[in-house]
Design a protein around this motif. Structure first.
Motif, PDB file in Angstrom:
ATOM      1  N   LYS A 984       0.948  -1.100   0.002  1.00  0.00           N
ATOM      2  CA  LYS A 984      -0.090  -0.029   0.028  1.00  0.00           C
ATOM      3  C   LYS A 984       0.996   1.285   0.053  1.00  0.00           C
ATOM      4  CE  LYS A 984      -3.720   2.488   0.473  1.00  0.00           C
ATOM      5  NZ  LYS A 984      -4.476   2.582  -0.726  1.00  0.00           N
ATOM      6  N   ILE A 985       0.525   2.185  -0.972  1.00  0.00           N
ATOM      7  CA  ILE A 985       1.511   3.328  -1.159  1.00  0.00           C
ATOM      8  C   ILE A 985       0.689   4.348  -0.221  1.00  0.00           C
ATOM      9  CG2 ILE A 985       2.403   4.814  -2.611  1.00  0.00           C
ATOM     10  CD1 ILE A 985       2.647   2.850  -4.767  1.00  0.00           C
ATOM     11  N   LYS A1058       5.263   1.969  -8.570  1.00  0.00           N
ATOM     12  CA  LYS A1058       4.455   0.702  -8.387  1.00  0.00           C
ATOM     13  C   LYS A1058       5.312  -0.241  -7.638  1.00  0.00           C
ATOM     14  CE  LYS A1058       4.834  -2.504 -11.673  1.00  0.00           C
ATOM     15  NZ  LYS A1058       4.494  -3.274 -13.030  1.00  0.00           N
ATOM     16  N   LEU A1059       4.517  -0.703  -6.373  1.00  0.00           N
ATOM     17  CA  LEU A1059       4.999  -1.685  -5.600  1.00  0.00           C
ATOM     18  C   LEU A1059       4.408  -3.175  -5.970  1.00  0.00           C
ATOM     19  CD1 LEU A1059       4.492   0.028  -2.065  1.00  0.00           C
ATOM     20  CD2 LEU A1059       6.247  -0.010  -3.886  1.00  0.00           C
ATOM     21  N   GLN A1060       5.258  -4.324  -5.568  1.00  0.00           N
ATOM     22  CA  GLN A1060       4.706  -5.640  -6.158  1.00  0.00           C
ATOM     23  C   GLN A1060       5.412  -6.588  -5.114  1.00  0.00           C
ATOM     24  OE1 GLN A1060       5.475  -6.763 -10.226  1.00  0.00           O
ATOM     25  NE2 GLN A1060       4.479  -8.683 -10.103  1.00  0.00           N
ATOM     26  N   ILE A1061       4.393  -7.376  -4.641  1.00  0.00           N
ATOM     27  CA  ILE A1061       4.772  -8.492  -3.969  1.00  0.00           C
ATOM     28  C   ILE A1061       4.017  -9.588  -4.347  1.00  0.00           C
ATOM     29  CG2 ILE A1061       4.490  -9.510  -1.529  1.00  0.00           C
ATOM     30  CD1 ILE A1061       4.394  -6.661  -0.379  1.00  0.00           C
ATOM     31  N   GLU A1062       4.643 -10.717  -4.840  1.00  0.00           N
ATOM     32  CA  GLU A1062       4.131 -11.695  -5.776  1.00  0.00           C
ATOM     33  C   GLU A1062       3.086 -11.153  -6.679  1.00  0.00           C
ATOM     34  OE1 GLU A1062       2.626 -14.128  -2.620  1.00  0.00           O
ATOM     35  OE2 GLU A1062       4.333 -14.903  -1.921  1.00  0.00           O
ATOM     36  N   ASN A1063       1.857 -11.537  -6.721  1.00  0.00           N
ATOM     37  CA  ASN A1063       0.896 -11.150  -7.636  1.00  0.00           C
ATOM     38  C   ASN A1063       0.150 -10.026  -7.159  1.00  0.00           C
ATOM     39  OD1 ASN A1063       1.688 -13.243  -9.140  1.00  0.00           O
ATOM     40  ND2 ASN A1063       0.184 -14.754  -8.254  1.00  0.00           N
ATOM     41  N   VAL A1064       0.344  -9.431  -6.221  1.00  0.00           N
ATOM     42  CA  VAL A1064      -0.176  -8.284  -5.669  1.00  0.00           C
ATOM     43  C   VAL A1064       0.491  -6.961  -5.797  1.00  0.00           C
ATOM     44  CG1 VAL A1064      -1.506  -7.334  -3.583  1.00  0.00           C
ATOM     45  CG2 VAL A1064      -1.293  -9.701  -3.855  1.00  0.00           C
ATOM     46  N   ASP A1066       0.497  -2.401  -6.096  1.00  0.00           N
ATOM     47  CA  ASP A1066      -0.423  -1.141  -6.042  1.00  0.00           C
ATOM     48  C   ASP A1066       0.743  -0.032  -6.761  1.00  0.00           C
ATOM     49  OD1 ASP A1066      -1.990   0.682  -5.125  1.00  0.00           O
ATOM     50  OD2 ASP A1066      -1.145   1.079  -3.044  1.00  0.00           O
ATOM     51  N   THR A1067      -0.207   0.945  -7.156  1.00  0.00           N
ATOM     52  CA  THR A1067       0.443   1.951  -7.881  1.00  0.00           C
ATOM     53  C   THR A1067      -0.155   3.539  -7.585  1.00  0.00           C
ATOM     54  OG1 THR A1067      -1.302   2.085  -9.690  1.00  0.00           O
ATOM     55  CG2 THR A1067       0.786   0.731 -10.016  1.00  0.00           C
ATOM     56  N   ALA A1068       0.694   4.379  -7.871  1.00  0.00           N
ATOM     57  CA  ALA A1068       0.459   5.936  -7.515  1.00  0.00           C
ATOM     58  C   ALA A1068       1.161   6.644  -8.436  1.00  0.00           C
ATOM     59  CB  ALA A1068       0.751   6.069  -5.972  1.00  0.00           C
ATOM     60  N   SER A1069       0.797   7.780  -8.686  1.00  0.00           N
ATOM     61  CA  SER A1069       1.348   8.756  -9.761  1.00  0.00           C
ATOM     62  C   SER A1069       1.286  10.178  -8.771  1.00  0.00           C
ATOM     63  CB  SER A1069       0.349   8.949 -10.950  1.00  0.00           C
ATOM     64  OG  SER A1069      -0.834   9.382 -10.719  1.00  0.00           O
ATOM     65  N   ILE A1070       2.476  10.926  -9.462  1.00  0.00           N
ATOM     66  CA  ILE A1070       2.721  12.186  -8.879  1.00  0.00           C
ATOM     67  C   ILE A1070       3.071  13.200 -10.152  1.00  0.00           C
ATOM     68  CG2 ILE A1070       4.198  13.451  -7.524  1.00  0.00           C
ATOM     69  CD1 ILE A1070       4.855  10.766  -5.990  1.00  0.00           C
ATOM     70  N   SER A1071       2.396  14.227 -10.102  1.00  0.00           N
ATOM     71  CA  SER A1071       2.592  15.287 -11.100  1.00  0.00           C
ATOM     72  C   SER A1071       3.662  16.334 -10.670  1.00  0.00           C
ATOM     73  CB  SER A1071       1.204  15.921 -11.825  1.00  0.00           C
ATOM     74  OG  SER A1071       0.431  14.656 -12.215  1.00  0.00           O
ATOM     75  N   ILE A1072       4.789  16.429 -11.514  1.00  0.00           N
ATOM     76  CA  ILE A1072       5.767  17.381 -11.223  1.00  0.00           C
ATOM     77  C   ILE A1072       5.637  18.429 -12.409  1.00  0.00           C
ATOM     78  CG2 ILE A1072       8.241  17.908 -10.873  1.00  0.00           C
ATOM     79  CD1 ILE A1072       8.517  15.227  -9.788  1.00  0.00           C
ATOM     80  N   GLN A1073       5.818  19.780 -11.949  1.00  0.00           N
ATOM     81  CA  GLN A1073       5.867  20.961 -13.175  1.00  0.00           C
ATOM     82  C   GLN A1073       7.097  21.894 -12.542  1.00  0.00           C
ATOM     83  OE1 GLN A1073       2.182  23.181 -13.121  1.00  0.00           O
ATOM     84  NE2 GLN A1073       3.087  24.667 -14.729  1.00  0.00           N
ATOM     85  N   ILE A1074       8.004  22.057 -13.618  1.00  0.00           N
ATOM     86  CA  ILE A1074       9.063  22.727 -13.285  1.00  0.00           C
ATOM     87  C   ILE A1074       8.836  23.946 -13.979  1.00  0.00           C
ATOM     88  CG2 ILE A1074      11.612  22.878 -13.570  1.00  0.00           C
ATOM     89  CD1 ILE A1074      10.686  20.422 -11.725  1.00  0.00           C
ATOM     90  N   VAL A1075       9.041  25.223 -13.330  1.00  0.00           N
ATOM     91  CA  VAL A1075       8.623  26.435 -13.865  1.00  0.00           C
ATOM     92  C   VAL A1075       9.943  27.283 -13.970  1.00  0.00           C
ATOM     93  CG1 VAL A1075       6.297  26.237 -13.060  1.00  0.00           C
ATOM     94  CG2 VAL A1075       8.119  27.446 -11.498  1.00  0.00           C
ATOM     95  N   ASP A1076      10.030  28.249 -14.781  1.00  0.00           N
ATOM     96  CA  ASP A1076      10.880  29.133 -15.101  1.00  0.00           C
ATOM     97  C   ASP A1076      10.603  30.641 -15.463  1.00  0.00           C
ATOM     98  OD1 ASP A1076      13.582  30.227 -15.301  1.00  0.00           O
ATOM     99  OD2 ASP A1076      14.170  29.011 -17.121  1.00  0.00           O
ATOM    100  N   LEU A1077      11.399  31.420 -15.254  1.00  0.00           N
ATOM    101  CA  LEU A1077      10.948  32.858 -15.722  1.00  0.00           C
ATOM    102  C   LEU A1077      10.624  33.044 -16.830  1.00  0.00           C
ATOM    103  CD1 LEU A1077      14.354  34.919 -14.190  1.00  0.00           C
ATOM    104  CD2 LEU A1077      11.657  34.889 -13.243  1.00  0.00           C
TER     105      LEU A1077
END
Length: 1347
Positions: A984-985, A1058-1064, A1066-1077
């Motif tokens: 579990k993430i 993604k985490l994996q233990i045998e056949n189980v 769990d995944t999660a996503s994170i959005s990153i935005q790099i900004v500049d002048l």
């Protein structure tokens, strides 16, 4: 009882302020009081001042001033002004006169002739360093150039600590005047009367630093410490090169402390500190030591060293240059040093600040200020550490009593680190310091931070180290127990008590807003007992009424003290007496106060004690006894208590009785209340008091008296016998016994009766006519013996149970109870626990402080009094076990181990927590086994070597001084077996939305998860694998970390884990935005120009910096000055109107794009300019209404009622204001006196004065002043009382009625009153007395006098 009158907060309406003056000047301190008749005292160093040539003290109504003539350095000290119960302190600081300008003018004349000859040579010598140092081209300003008078002191300003530009910048600031710097010898605060001054010394020479402390106001000898730098205590360095001395002058009470440096070395240079402390007072002073290298100074003319920097050849042009004063170096040595072509700036960057002057001298840099400016502007390139991934921050702050955790990251996980505190290695002892190593992180935890932990901490790894400063913030001291209002009687002792949150805290006591100090005639006493602070006032008076405040840095508490005067009550009044000749007359009265004294008068004349007159005062009883009364003793007797306005009177009447002598014989008779020869009449006497048996007897002739005492009551055997015949003692015992006989009485006295005087006493009287006998039983009683030492049966959190044994002897009276007292072990003050006697021998004492050591003692009480106190009990400490730990749960489990964790108990008490004990047992068993030896201080533990598959129960106890707490157990037994856990993430809350970072910022994402066994972790970006050169990933059993050291725009996107233990899985996503002048806007155009307005329009930038454009910054500039001003700071549209432009000016415009990162690097400029045309207009001057300055009369200072002595001129003054100037008229008793020759009227600048020449009784009355003008009128009045001078002492009181006629007005004045006269009343034989003489002396025309 009437309420006491509340006083005002302060007696001053205007307070004097601290002033700074030069030597020789005149200083005036002014103050104003609330009341015009207040008495004001001025003090200097707690000593009263009087008017003389030096000090001039003036008073005008409620205005008071102190003038100090010709101020000297000795006058720079503390002053105070006192009015009533208010005291205000202020200081006078004296500065030396500036003599710099005179020195410069004198030197200018001396060097005028020689400056031209040396000019070219001096310029050539200064040219080389200027060429090698392009940053040091600024010439020294005239105000900054030191004169020869300043040269010796110039080295004191050279910085010896880091921050090289700190001291120099202050002098580079335009307008800085060195004369404004405080004079260290006169600008003193704290304990120092003389502070050590910065100094210079040459290598090998000696130098002394002196500090002086005035101990006149200190209760304890001051303690002094000398430091070098921040922490180095020089007391441990005393020896060959350093000596510390101490002297004490008993006359001036001044301590002199000296630090002598012998054979100075270059390493001795630097910053020093001197600290002095005495109880709760503290002061410190910083000073510098500069050590110069030894050099031989050749003889030269100092005037030849000056030159001007002028380029036109004029002698007086340019600025003074002192570069020629520098020591000339050997040319051959200079060439050798310059061969390697070293970079002097690189050397300066690496060198410490204390070596700057030496390096500058070595390489010929003359402009030290320019050098320091350039060094400050140069950026040091930070060397990248190969050992530390993350260093300590420059500083940390923690509150006192809290925990601090320092963390660093190292590159090598297996490396060892050392932690230093002020350069000393920290040892792992006790629970104060905890060292932890988790992966490549190293932690230092400091528990229960105190002021001693405020220090420099260093982490050392191999040859590299990182340092930080820890600042411990002391929490504010609050008041936990507030002051309480009190009402006491006059003369009683007052104790105002409060309790603060910290022991040893400093508090300030104030009365009606004025600080209370010890040096006010010891009126107030201050006591500290742990956290308790007590203000003690002995013998309270009416002046002590008011509001008392105790203040700390975290709060204050106020209470009101009311003092009431005792009313004297008369318990027994004196009565009229009628006595016969040679009898005894006794006047007796009894009042409520034992301390009140009084005076007896007979017919108004004070009665003096003599052979026949005896005056006694015993307790509340006052007696006047007159023996052998005579006819002249007849009269009125009065008793007057001192301090009270009433008296007690009675009359003594003399009765003359003529008795014919008829000789006869009467049998003797004893007159007692209890008749007979039994022992029923019992007299009780307290041990130590006087036993006096006064038995009335009769008989003629005078009988012989015999006193006997039996062994005990009822015994017939006489142990002792005393007899009296005709007033003479025939037999007598020891010196304590006295037997005497007077007419009609026989008296038996024992001084200081004790237990052995108890028994049956018999008195026998005999004469030729018969015999009589009476028995008196005497019982001697005393206070009981002290009880045995109390025993402490048990203690609780804030209580204890104490028990004791009754005393061996009750003193002859039954014990009615006991009184208990307790005190802290380290205190001398016993506090009573009960005021009413406690009948039992077991007592529970409450309201004690947990963790404080106490003692108990007991008194026994009977009807006679209280016994001595018992011996003190054994010391004991009220303390309770802590509450049970909280939140015990299983953190992890495997086949043979289990991990438990819990939280600290909610209630720890005052005793320190020693640790935790963990126990376990098999389910169904009561045999608890310790999981490990001893205790652990952590709140988590791993228990190993447990049987697999067995059900086990666990519990935890907290231990302190009182023992173990109640246990906390798991809710149910736990099977020792590893449990598979689904992956579990846990995405942190801040990562559930898009993470925005700026370019080149570090990205460090810590994603916790759960899952057993350890899962397989995979990261991807937009469905592709990550580039290991750009992105680093670290995984552990509980979290995974994504790390990007310097982010770029291309790092923006969606990251998946993604985490994996045998056949189980769990995944999660994170959005990153790099900004500049953002980029700059495009195509800025001027669309229109009208009036004072310009319309602009532009297009957005092509590059928005990967985020939304939040607005635009619009700026304008006049073409003449080209100075840019912001018109709109955050404008969201792409067109705008610039208004309020100045006619006749031509403007250009530029625009920046703004996003969340900031402004675009380059602006967009307008291609064209806008010209604002001029327009004409007509100026209309404003009109003003004429102001009416008229004002009705008003008295700004009223007339004050006065009482003057007849025959001496008197004046009445007031002040009035009004426009136009009012007409003033004076009245007496509402009659105009403007034309009376006896009065003179003055008026000067609004101050009106009425002078009465040699006033007499007629001139007393009501005087009124009336001011009238066209706008109105005002009236003010006062009363004038005429008093006569002292007359001869007169006795007796005469009532009179005096009719007088005024010569000027013709009115008849009738006065009635009472006169005291030493002569008898006037009559035919005594027509004149002093009363009539009084009327004659007053100067009045007497029509009639009635007495």
């Amino acid at each position: 009882m009437p309420e006491p009158v509340k006083k005002t907060v302060s007696a001053f309406a205007k307070k004097p302020k601290t002033q700074v003056a030069e030597e020789g000047a005149t200083v005036v301190f002014e103050t104003e009081t609330e009341k015009p008749d207040a008495k004001v005292r001025w003090q200097c160093n707690t000593k009263d001042l009087a008017s003389d040539d030096k000090y001039v003290i003036k008073a005008d109504g409620n205005k008071h001033s102190l003038t100090i003539q010709a101020v000297t350095k000795e006058d720079g000290t503390a002053y105070a002004v006192i009015a009533g119960g208010s005291k205000v302190k202020f200081d006078l600081k004296v500065k030396e006169k500036e003599v710099m300008e005179e020195v410069k003018l004198e030197l200018k004349e001396k060097v005028k002739e020689e400056v031209k000859e040396k000019k070219e040579e001096a310029q050539g010598g200064a040219g080389e360093p200027a060429a090698s140092d392009p940053a040091a081209t600024d010439t020294v300003a005239p105000a900054e150039a030191p004169t020869p008078a300043e040269t010796p002191a110039a080295a004191d300003t050279t910085p010896a600590a880091p921050q090289p530009g700190a001291n120099i910048q202050a002098h580079d600031t335009p307008g800085f005047d060195e004369s404004q710097a405080p004079d260290m010898k006169t600008d003193l605060t704290g304990l120092f009367t003389e502070k050590p001054q910065s100094g210079e010394v040459t290598v090998g020479e000696n130098i002394n630093f002196v500090a002086k402390v005035n101990a006149a106001s200190l209760l304890k000898k001051p303690t002094i410490k000398w430091f070098k730098g921040k922490w180095m205590d020089l007391a441990s360095k005393s020896g060959k090169n350093l000596q510390l001395k101490e002297l004490y002058d008993r006359n001036s009470k001044v301590y002199t402390f000296e630090m002598q440096i012998i054979a100075a070395k270059p390493s001795f240079a630097g910053a020093y500190r001197c600290e002095v402390s005495s109880r709760d007072k503290f002061d410190s002073c910083n000073f510098d030591l500069t050590v110069h290298e030894a050099r031989a100074v050749e003889g030269f003319d100092i005037r030849a060293a000056f030159r001007r920097t002028s380029m036109d050849g004029s002698e007086e042009a340019g600025e003074l240059d002192f570069s020629a004063l520098l020591k000339k170096r050997d040319a051959s040595k200079t060439q050798v040093k310059n061969e390697p072509d070293e970079d002097v700036w690189e050397i300066l960057q690496k060198a410490p600040a204390s070596e700057y002057e030496k390096i500058a001298f070595q390489y010929g840099i003359t402009d030290l200020r320019g050098m320091l400016k350039r060094l400050k502007k140069m950026k040091k390139e930070e060397k990248k550490s190969e050992v530390f991934l993350k260093k300590l921050d420059p500083a940390y702050q923690v509150e006192k009593g809290h925990k601090m955790k320092l963390c660093i990251e190292v590159a090598n996980e297996d490396v060892d680190v050392k932690w230093l505190k002020n350069g000393q290695e920290i040892q792992s002892t006790g629970s104060k310091y905890i060292f932890e190593s988790v992966g490549n992180k190293r932690y230092l935890t400091i528990n229960h931070c105190s002021l001693s932990d405020d220090a420099t901490y260093t982490c050392v790894v191999g040859d590299e180290k990182c340092t930080t400063e820890l600042f411990v913030k002391e929490p504010p001291v609050t008041i936990t127990s507030h002051l309480e209002d009190q009402m006491v009687m006059k003369g009683e002792r007052v104790e105002l008590e409060c309790e603060v949150s910290e022991e040893g805290a400093t508090v300030k006591w104030e009365k009606d807003g004025v600080e209370l100090t010890r040096d006010e005639s010891f009126k107030y006493r201050f006591k500290k007992d742990g956290r308790k602070h007590v203000l003690i006032i002995n013998e309270a008076t009416k002046e002590d009424c008011g509001h008392y405040t105790v203040k700390t840095n975290g709060g204050e508490s106020m209470s009101e003290l009311m003092v009431s005067e005792k009313e004297l009550e008369v318990y027994q009044n004196i009565a009229d007496l009628t006595v016969k000749a040679k009898d005894e007359a006794v006047f007796k009265c009894e009042v409520s106060d034992e301390t009140v004294k009084g005076i007896w008068y007979k017919n108004g004349v004070e009665v003096k004690a003599d052979a026949r007159t005896n005056i006694t005062h015993i307790g509340r009883i006052h007696k006047l006894t007159i023996d052998d009364v005579k006819p002249e003793d007849q009269g009125d007797y009065t008793f007057v208590p001192e301090g009270y306005a009433f008296n007690l009177s009675a009359k003594l009447n003399f009765l003359e009785v003529k008795i014919d002598y008829v000789p006869r014989q009467d049998p003797p008779k004893i007159h007692l209340d209890c008749m007979g020869h039994t022992a029923d009449s019992t007299i009780m006497v307290v041990a130590g008091n006087k036993l006096r048996l006064d038995v009335p007897i009769t008989g003629d002739p005078a009988p012989t008296v015999i006193w006997t005492k039996g062994e005990k009551a009822g015994s017939e055997v006489a142990a002792e016998t005393w007899s009296i015949k005709d007033g003479d003692v025939m037999t007598e015992g020891d010196g304590r016994l006295h037997v005497e006989s007077t007419k009609g009485h026989c008296i038996f006295t024992i001084e200081g009766a004790d237990k052995q005087d108890e028994g049956l006493y018999s008195v026998i009287v005999r004469n030729p006519a018969g015999e009589d006998k009476a028995d008196i039983n005497v019982k001697v009683v005393d206070a009981p013996d002290p009880p045995s030492a109390p025993r402490i049966l048990s203690v609780g959190e804030d209580s204890c149970v104490v028990q004791w044994d009754p005393p061996k002897s009750d003193g002859g009276n039954p014990i009615i109870g006991y009184v208990l007292e307790r005190k802290k072990k380290k205190s001398y003050r016993w506090m009573r626990l009960n005021f009413d006697p406690y009948t039992d021998t077991t007592y529970e004492a409450k309201r004690m402080i947990e963790g404080v050591e106490y003692e108990m003692r007991v008194y026994a009480v009977n009807a006679i009094g209280m016994s001595c106190h018992s011996a003190a009990s054994q010391p004991f400490i009220p303390v309770a076990p802590t509450s049970e730990p909280v939140g015990l749960c299983v953190d992890d489990i495997s086949d043979t181990t289990i991990s438990l964790k819990w939280r600290t108990p909610e209630h720890l008490g005052s005793s320190e927590l020693h640790g935790y004990g963990v126990e376990y047992c098999k389910e169904g068993s009561d045999e608890w086994v310790p999981a490990f030896e001893g205790l652990t201080e952590r709140t988590s533990v791993i228990i190993r070597d447990l049987p697999t598959g067995e059900k086990m129960q666990f519990r935890v106890r907290a231990y302190n001084m009182a023992g173990p707490s109640a246990p906390i157990s798991l809710a149910q037994a736990v099977t020792i077996r590893e449990i598979m856990q689904k992956p579990k993430i846990w995405i942190p809350r801040n990562l559930r939305q898009t993470l925005i970072k700026k370019v080149e910022e570090t990205i460090n994402l810590v994603i916790p998860f759960q899952g057993k066994p350890r899962p397989v972790i995979t990261w991807s970006k937009d469905g592709e694998h990550l580039n290991p050169k750009q992105v680093s990933v670290r995984n552990s059993d509980t979290d995974t970390i994504l790390f990007i050291r310097k982010s770029e725009r291309k790092d923006s996107g969606k990251y998946e884990v993604k985490l994996q233990i045998e056949n189980v899985e769990d995944t999660a996503s994170i959005s990153i935005q790099i900004v500049d002048l953002p980029g700059s806007p495009e195509k800025l155009k001027i669309m229109d120009v009208w009036g004072f307005n310009v319309a602009l329009e532009w297009k957005p930038p092509k590059d928005n910096g990967n985020c939304e454009i939040t607005g635009y910054m619009v700026q304008k500039a006049d073409k003449k000055t080209m100075e840019w001003y912001t018109v709109y700071e955050l404008y969201r549209r792409t067109n705008c109107v610039v208004a309020d432009l100045i006619m006749g000016n031509e403007y250009i415009f530029r625009i920046y794009a703004v996003n969340m990162v900031g402004l675009s690097l380059e602006p967009c400029f307008s291609a064209d300019s806008a010209y604002i045309q001029k327009t004409g207009f007509e100026y209309k001057p404003p009109t003003y209404k004429e102001h009416d300055f008229s004002e009705a009369p008003k008295f700004t200072h009223p007339l004050v009622s006065r009482s003057v002595i007849a025959g001496y001129n008197a004046t009445l003054s007031c002040s009035v204001r009004g426009i136009p100037k009012p007409k003033v008229t004076w009245y007496k008793n509402k009659m105009d006196i403007s034309n009376e020759a006896k009065y003179r009227m003055f008026s000067k600048q609004g101050v009106l004065t009425l002078e009465i020449r040699k006033p007499c009784s007629f001139d007393g009355g009501v005087y009124m002043c009336k001011a009238v003008n066209a706008s109105g009128e005002d009236v003010v009045e006062c009363k004038l009382e005429i008093r006569h001078g002292p007359l001869q002492q007169m006795t007796g009181f005469h009532s009179y009625q005096l009719n007088t006629r005024s010569g000027s007005s013709g009115h008849t004045i009738t006065n009635t009153g009472q006169l005291r006269c030493g002569n008898t009343l006037p009559g035919p034989k005594n027509p004149g007395c002093c009363c009539v003489m009084l009327m004659a002396e007053s100067g009045l025309r007497v029509n009639s006098l009635s007495l």
